[in-house]
Design a protein around this motif. Sequence first.
Motif, PDB file in Angstrom:
ATOM      1  N   THR A   1       0.667  -1.095   0.047  1.00 42.21           N
ATOM      2  CA  THR A   1       0.055  -0.464   0.187  1.00 42.21           C
ATOM      3  C   THR A   1       0.560   1.206  -0.210  1.00 42.21           C
ATOM      4  N   ALA A   2       2.073   1.271   0.055  1.00 43.58           N
ATOM      5  CA  ALA A   2       3.008   2.900   1.023  1.00 43.58           C
ATOM      6  C   ALA A   2       3.462   2.320  -0.336  1.00 43.58           C
ATOM      7  N   PHE A   3       3.936   1.645  -1.054  1.00 42.11           N
ATOM      8  CA  PHE A   3       4.477   1.623  -2.366  1.00 42.11           C
ATOM      9  C   PHE A   3       3.670   2.250  -3.758  1.00 42.11           C
ATOM     10  N   ALA A   4       2.005   1.978  -3.518  1.00 42.80           N
ATOM     11  CA  ALA A   4       0.881   2.310  -3.913  1.00 42.80           C
ATOM     12  C   ALA A   4       0.962   3.293  -4.564  1.00 42.80           C
ATOM     13  N   ASP A   5       1.533   3.764  -2.791  1.00 36.81           N
ATOM     14  CA  ASP A   5       0.466   4.964  -2.408  1.00 36.81           C
ATOM     15  C   ASP A   5       1.806   6.197  -3.087  1.00 36.81           C
ATOM     16  N   TYR A   6       2.918   5.676  -3.237  1.00 40.48           N
ATOM     17  CA  TYR A   6       4.027   6.830  -3.624  1.00 40.48           C
ATOM     18  C   TYR A   6       3.357   6.704  -5.504  1.00 40.48           C
ATOM     19  N   GLN A   7       3.321   5.240  -5.680  1.00 40.10           N
ATOM     20  CA  GLN A   7       3.559   6.122  -7.114  1.00 40.10           C
ATOM     21  C   GLN A   7       1.869   7.131  -7.601  1.00 40.10           C
ATOM     22  N   THR A   8       0.939   6.714  -6.614  1.00 38.98           N
ATOM     23  CA  THR A   8      -0.078   7.685  -6.687  1.00 38.98           C
ATOM     24  C   THR A   8      -0.118   9.310  -6.572  1.00 38.98           C
ATOM     25  N   ALA A   9       1.031   9.319  -5.548  1.00 37.12           N
ATOM     26  CA  ALA A   9       1.257  10.984  -5.001  1.00 37.12           C
ATOM     27  C   ALA A   9       2.445  11.085  -6.393  1.00 37.12           C
ATOM     28  N   LEU A  10       3.454  10.983  -6.893  1.00 37.02           N
ATOM     29  CA  LEU A  10       4.260  10.618  -7.959  1.00 37.02           C
ATOM     30  C   LEU A  10       4.326  10.955  -9.339  1.00 37.02           C
ATOM     31  N   GLN A  11       3.167  10.628  -9.545  1.00 35.90           N
ATOM     32  CA  GLN A  11       2.984   9.908 -10.754  1.00 35.90           C
ATOM     33  C   GLN A  11       2.782  11.176 -11.669  1.00 35.90           C
ATOM     34  N   PRO A  12       1.978  11.759 -11.022  1.00 37.14           N
ATOM     35  CA  PRO A  12       1.523  13.735 -11.522  1.00 37.14           C
ATOM     36  C   PRO A  12       2.808  14.256 -12.314  1.00 37.14           C
ATOM     37  N   PHE A  13       3.935  14.171 -11.148  1.00 39.05           N
ATOM     38  CA  PHE A  13       5.396  14.869 -10.687  1.00 39.05           C
ATOM     39  C   PHE A  13       6.048  14.257 -12.763  1.00 39.05           C
ATOM     40  N   VAL A  14       6.101  12.980 -12.165  1.00 38.98           N
ATOM     41  CA  VAL A  14       6.868  12.391 -13.763  1.00 38.98           C
ATOM     42  C   VAL A  14       6.483  12.648 -14.715  1.00 38.98           C
ATOM     43  N   ASP A  15       5.081  12.589 -14.757  1.00 40.14           N
ATOM     44  CA  ASP A  15       4.344  12.381 -16.696  1.00 40.14           C
ATOM     45  C   ASP A  15       4.240  14.092 -16.825  1.00 40.14           C
ATOM     46  N   THR A  16       4.416  14.606 -15.779  1.00 43.67           N
ATOM     47  CA  THR A  16       4.722  16.211 -16.640  1.00 43.67           C
ATOM     48  C   THR A  16       6.498  16.649 -16.729  1.00 43.67           C
ATOM     49  N   VAL A  17       7.166  15.861 -16.444  1.00 43.89           N
ATOM     50  CA  VAL A  17       8.657  16.288 -16.576  1.00 43.89           C
ATOM     51  C   VAL A  17       8.951  15.501 -17.615  1.00 43.89           C
ATOM     52  N   GLN A  18       8.253  14.008 -17.903  1.00 45.30           N
ATOM     53  CA  GLN A  18       8.861  13.502 -19.142  1.00 45.30           C
ATOM     54  C   GLN A  18       7.868  13.818 -20.618  1.00 45.30           C
ATOM     55  N   ALA A  19       6.799  14.294 -19.576  1.00 47.01           N
ATOM     56  CA  ALA A  19       6.152  15.242 -21.271  1.00 47.01           C
ATOM     57  C   ALA A  19       7.193  16.447 -21.241  1.00 47.01           C
ATOM     58  N   GLU A  20       7.819  16.806 -20.559  1.00 45.33           N
ATOM     59  CA  GLU A  20       8.621  18.243 -21.301  1.00 45.33           C
ATOM     60  C   GLU A  20       9.684  17.453 -22.559  1.00 45.33           C
ATOM     61  N   VAL A  21       9.625  16.579 -22.967  1.00 47.76           N
ATOM     62  CA  VAL A  21      10.596  15.661 -23.750  1.00 47.76           C
ATOM     63  C   VAL A  21       9.279  15.629 -24.855  1.00 47.76           C
ATOM     64  N   ASN A  22      10.207  15.963 -26.099  1.00 45.75           N
ATOM     65  CA  ASN A  22       9.118  15.666 -26.779  1.00 45.75           C
ATOM     66  C   ASN A  22       9.632  15.683 -28.703  1.00 45.75           C
ATOM     67  N   PRO A  23      10.226  14.294 -29.169  1.00 44.86           N
ATOM     68  CA  PRO A  23      11.071  13.825 -29.930  1.00 44.86           C
ATOM     69  C   PRO A  23      10.870  14.961 -31.069  1.00 44.86           C
ATOM     70  N   LYS A  24       9.653  15.726 -31.717  1.00 46.98           N
ATOM     71  CA  LYS A  24       9.727  16.165 -32.535  1.00 46.98           C
ATOM     72  C   LYS A  24       9.957  17.480 -32.700  1.00 46.98           C
ATOM     73  N   VAL A  25       9.893  17.775 -30.852  1.00 46.35           N
ATOM     74  CA  VAL A  25      10.288  19.319 -30.943  1.00 46.35           C
ATOM     75  C   VAL A  25      12.822  19.215 -30.847  1.00 46.35           C
ATOM     76  N   LEU A  26      12.426  17.998 -30.203  1.00 46.50           N
ATOM     77  CA  LEU A  26      13.385  17.734 -29.880  1.00 46.50           C
ATOM     78  C   LEU A  26      14.687  17.621 -31.352  1.00 46.50           C
ATOM     79  N   ARG A  27      13.644  17.833 -32.651  1.00 51.62           N
ATOM     80  CA  ARG A  27      14.280  17.117 -33.965  1.00 51.62           C
ATOM     81  C   ARG A  27      14.621  18.433 -34.822  1.00 51.62           C
TER      82      ARG A  27
END
Length: 417
Positions: free
Chosen positions: A336-362
């Motif tokens: 449960t602690a690990f599930a809560d860890y992912q639930t809490a952090l996932q929005p942050f991870v999604d945001t920082v990963q979305a900063e990388v757009n291969p089409k823009v980097l190209r």
Amino acid sequence: MDATSGPSLKVLVCGGGIAGQAAAYWLVRGGHEVVVVERFPVLRATGAQIDLRGQGIEAVERMGLLDAVRDKLVHEPGVAFVDERGRRWGAVMANTSGKGRQTMTSEYEIMRGDLVRILHDATKDDARYVFGTGVESFEQNADRVLAHFSDGTTDEFDVLIGADGQGSRVRRDLLPVGTDPYWPVGIHMAYWFIPRDETDDALRETYNAPGGRMIMRRSHNPTETQVYFALWERSEEATAIHRRPVDRQKRFWADRFRDAGWQTGRFLAGMETAEFFYSQEVAQVRIPTWSDGRVALVGDAGYCPSPYSGMGTSAGLVGAYVLAGELNRNPGDIPTAFADYQTALQPFVDTVQAEVNPKVLRLGFPQGRFGINALRTMGAVGTFLKLPELAARFAKEDRGGAWPLPDYAELRAGRVG
């Protein structure tokens, strides 16, 4: 629960880098017994320049280590763009206003080795470090994790945390066979150190050459300069080269860049004798779950956002804090602690990963002279008008978005310190 009321856990952290040591820092403050194993025979206080941004800065501040980090900052006031003759046609300066978001250069630029040493000094008296040893495999049941180490020994733990980087062995055993955790960006990168000379100043310099090639030079102390080669290429040869012996890797990069212009001759000559050399394919780690039972991943092992996000170090520091916080909130129910860890952090991870757009980097890796000239023309106008600096200063969010760093009272009231 408060930090003095829950059970103490015996935690194994695999990996003595930034995310692993940050996790150890917070876990010992929750009163847990922490063992950190690191495959390298000594503290791996090496690596290139990294930066802290947004929530990563706040995480370091909550550790009480921001002054220590400030004492080791690299002076890099901004990024200059050069042509094949080394003439500067534009520059983007760091945003030092304390408002908005960081530009290409952060206020908090630091060498990886310095940050590793800062974290080690903060944890070495409380966590037990074992160097020259790694986790070869593990088994788990509802109550324990049995770790098999590279020296042939085994030991039982309540929790195993994989902080062993983008190529994580813990992740390999955690995920179903055949799972591909990597999301390639299309870029390959190598970097190394060479002697600094009189032409190298504090500004980072970036140069584009035809063929989807980019070179970056940054100088972090009076005697050393960092060289980065980046290549936009999708080929089996490029993907495979990072697993070859170092001499083969160096030959690959020399063959790809020999005619690139600017200071390429100097950079390649320095590469031949460089003691520190690293070659990698730029990729993100994207997996559906960061944990299974009593085993969890943190930092690049679970959600590497890639260097082009500018948030890799910050994500590791933030993830370690959230992971420890959720374990301290629910030490009697690890899944449960690990599930809560992912639930809490996932929005942050999604945001920082979305900063990388291969089409823009190209767009930053033109193939021909026409594309390079167009990039320079647009860039020269934008930098002359200081548009990047103005956009950063008046931005409402940094690269981590509006996601707030959670407040874990359990860690503030920890039993250590």
